[in-house]
Design a protein around this motif. Structure first.
Motif, short mmCIF file in Angstrom:
data_model
loop_
_atom_site.label_atom_id
_atom_site.label_comp_id
_atom_site.label_asym_id
_atom_site.label_seq_id
_atom_site.Cartn_x
_atom_site.Cartn_y
_atom_site.Cartn_z
N UNK A 1 9.73 -14.85 0.28
CA UNK A 1 9.37 -14.30 -1.02
C UNK A 1 9.21 -12.78 -0.91
N UNK A 2 9.42 -12.06 -2.02
CA UNK A 2 9.17 -10.61 -1.99
C UNK A 2 7.68 -10.31 -1.92
N UNK A 3 7.37 -9.08 -1.57
CA UNK A 3 5.99 -8.59 -1.67
C UNK A 3 6.00 -7.46 -2.68
N UNK A 4 4.98 -7.45 -3.55
CA UNK A 4 4.82 -6.40 -4.55
C UNK A 4 3.38 -5.92 -4.48
N UNK A 5 3.22 -4.60 -4.39
CA UNK A 5 1.88 -4.04 -4.39
C UNK A 5 1.84 -2.73 -5.15
N UNK A 6 0.66 -2.41 -5.64
CA UNK A 6 0.41 -1.16 -6.36
C UNK A 6 -0.42 -0.27 -5.45
N UNK A 7 -0.07 1.01 -5.38
CA UNK A 7 -0.82 1.98 -4.59
C UNK A 7 -1.14 3.18 -5.46
N UNK A 8 -2.41 3.60 -5.45
CA UNK A 8 -2.81 4.83 -6.13
C UNK A 8 -3.19 5.83 -5.05
N UNK A 9 -2.54 7.00 -5.10
CA UNK A 9 -2.71 8.02 -4.07
C UNK A 9 -3.30 9.30 -4.64
#
Length: 148
Positions: free
Chosen positions: A111-119
């Motif tokens: 399965x794919x991996x999806x993540x959100x990052x705030x920098x």
């Protein structure tokens, strides 16, 4: 919906104050990062890696970064810390600065991996800088032992 459009609801909700907000928040992460760089701007990214993808090569960010996995599982490893798996619904963060971010790849091959990052991005610096092989070799003693 445009910002100037009125919010509509069912007639049952008009004039009724909800109590849902009292239980709507779940803390997924608390951290005491180093200071936010002066003049920093904030950037939020959606990152998606296909099944089995190793992710971004070893790199660093100049400011702190905070993330949340939406789908799948990410292998996460920072310099000085053992690699770990961050699963959907879990959060992660890194301090930025000189610390090498070794891994952010997909832990799963189905399965794919999806993540959100705030920098917090430092002015006049790129958001991400790859670390070359020579520096990785010079700092290999700072990397946590690898799983066998």
């Amino acid at each position: 919906m445009a910002n100037d459009e009125p919010v509509s609801g069912t007639s049952a909700n008009r004039g009724h104050r909800s109590e849902a907000w009292k239980n709507a928040v779940t803390v997924v992460q608390e951290a005491k990062p180093p200071s936010v760089p002066e003049g920093a701007h904030v950037m939020t990214l959606l990152v998606e890696f296909p099944p089995g993808d190793p992710g971004t090569p070893p790199h660093r960010h100049f400011g702190p970064a905070f993330g949340y996995v939406l789908e799948g599982e990410m292998v996460f490893e920072l310099e000085g810390e053992p690699e770990r798996v961050v699963r959907a619904g879990e959060a992660f963060w890194e301090p930025g600065g000189d610390v090498i971010h070794y891994q952010d790849g997909n832990h799963r091959d189905d399965v794919p991996v999806r993540f959100v990052v705030t920098m917090m991005c430092v002015p006049d610096k790129p958001m991400l800088v790859l670390v070359d092989e020579e520096e990785l070799e010079q700092r290999k003693d700072r990397r946590a032992p690898r799983p066998s």
